[in-house]
Write an enzyme that holds these catalytic residues in place. Structure first.
Site, mmCIF file in Angstrom:
data_model
loop_
_atom_site.group_PDB
_atom_site.id
_atom_site.type_symbol
_atom_site.label_atom_id
_atom_site.label_comp_id
_atom_site.label_asym_id
_atom_site.label_seq_id
_atom_site.Cartn_x
_atom_site.Cartn_y
_atom_site.Cartn_z
ATOM 1 N N ASP A 199 -12.380 2.373 5.118
ATOM 2 C CA ASP A 199 -11.259 2.441 4.182
ATOM 3 C C ASP A 199 -10.049 3.126 4.794
ATOM 4 O OD1 ASP A 199 -12.493 1.237 1.894
ATOM 5 O OD2 ASP A 199 -13.652 3.071 1.612
ATOM 6 N N ASP A 238 -4.159 -4.830 -4.998
ATOM 7 C CA ASP A 238 -3.283 -3.670 -5.249
ATOM 8 C C ASP A 238 -1.850 -4.021 -5.607
ATOM 9 O OD1 ASP A 238 -5.326 -1.887 -4.819
ATOM 10 O OD2 ASP A 238 -4.538 -1.073 -2.967
ATOM 11 N N ASP A 258 0.795 -1.231 0.000
ATOM 12 C CA ASP A 258 0.000 0.000 0.000
ATOM 13 C C ASP A 258 0.821 1.272 0.000
ATOM 14 O OD1 ASP A 258 -2.598 0.993 -0.292
ATOM 15 O OD2 ASP A 258 -2.734 1.511 1.831
#
Length: 345
Positions: free
Chosen positions: A320, A169, A131
């Protein structure tokens, strides 16, 4: 587009703020019959059952965060909110495997699913340098630690039926430049190795994450997917934790599928009922956007031979990240969960 990177958080988190009395009440109820009950709003805990296997073979966790929230609202006598959250609690959602005890956790989930004659839906989100330092930053300390972690997950799955969504991701952050260049080759190697290790389990399906229809193009993704081991995987996943509509995601997925050997794909429909949010800061449209709704319920009956399933990979109601008044990434946020349910037709 979401800027140079999305930072979309996907940490599994744990439930926050639920009373232990409600959780205990639900635990006692789970010792009873496995069929779904209505509760009477007078303190009795709900029993969350499974969806019909022919429609959706994935396991509903009867002691999940949403189920405990239903119990808490019923204990308070708030049947309206309990019924809203039940829309989430009664659907199978992804179980995000934590970093510390992967074998034990994967075994616990897959054994529970097998006992209910269902498949487990697991999400692996522990790649090193995860991330890009955003809300869900972290991951395994290095490549060796990651390989050992994946090996633990695979051992925990054993010969039970499981579907694994591999590293949301991770691939896309290689494509968009978010992950530094010096980590690229290692990440490709780790993803390919994870596919190979997991596919040694006889009843495990693996879908390599390929982002969403609003982020990059099929032309930018097919070569990275090949390098990440798509050939040995069962397919790819789209729209994890995102809001692109199912129709748009399907069109995008078909264009990408042609470029990767006609592999099928799965779509996260957990929060795409109203499509993406177009207001506010364009760099944060992904983070706890208001006015969103639950999407199509999970099912393997999609009516499209290339779409293996609609899944709720992101757990609806979990934040989130610390934006728009939300708690930390992955923490249960009942107000947001209620908003998703209320906005759903």
């Amino acid at each position: 587009m979401y800027g140079s990177y999305t930072g979309r958080s996907r940490t599994r988190g744990r439930a926050a703020g639920l009373r232990t009395t409600a959780a205990a009440a639900l635990g006692a109820a789970l010792l009873l019959a496995g069929c779904s009950g209505d509760g009477d709003g007078g303190g009795s805990a709900p029993v969350i059952g499974q969806q019909p296997k022919a429609k959706d073979p994935y396991w509903v966790n009867p002691d999940g965060t949403a189920a405990r929230q239903v119990a808490a609202y019923q204990e308070d006598g708030d049947q309206e909110k309990a019924d809203l959250i039940r829309r989430i609690a009664e659907q199978p959602v992804g179980e995000w495997i934590g970093p510390d005890a992967p074998e034990d956790e994967a075994r616990r989930v897959t054994e529970a699913a097998a006992k209910a004659d269902r498949y487990a839906l697991l999400v692996l989100y522990n790649i090193p340098h995860r991330d890009c330092g955003q809300f869900s930053k972290g991951g395994a300390a290095d490549g060796d630690a990651y390989r050992a972690w994946v090996d633990g997950v695979a051992k925990g799955i054993g010969d039970r039926q499981a579907t694994v969504i591999l590293e949301p991701d991770a691939l896309l952050h290689l494509v968009d430049g978010c992950t530094p260049q010096e980590h690229h080759q290692e990440r490709y190697d780790l993803l390919e190795g994870a596919v190979e290790r997991l596919k040694r389990q006889p009843a495990t399906k693996v879908y390599v994450d390929a982002g969403n229809a609003g982020w990059q193009s099929p032309g930018a993704l097919h070569e990275p997917l090949w390098r990440a081991g798509i050939e040995k995987a069962d397919g790819f996943s789209l729209n994890v934790s995102n809001f692109r509509t199912t129709a748009v995601s399907t069109e995008f997925g078909k264009k990408l599928s042609v470029k990767v050997g006609d592999k099928p794909f799965v779509i996260d429909t957990s929060r795409n009922g109203n499509g993406p949010y177009e207001g506010g800061d364009p760099a944060e449209t992904w983070c706890n956007p208001p006015g969103r709704a639950l999407g199509e319920p999970p099912t393997t009956k999609t009516g499209d031979e290339l779409v293996d399933a609609y899944l709720w990979i992101k757990r609806p109601g979990e934040s989130d990240g610390g934006c728009k008044g939300g708690p930390n990434a992955g923490e249960w946020w009942p107000e947001y969960a209620l908003g998703l349910a209320r906005a759903t037709e």
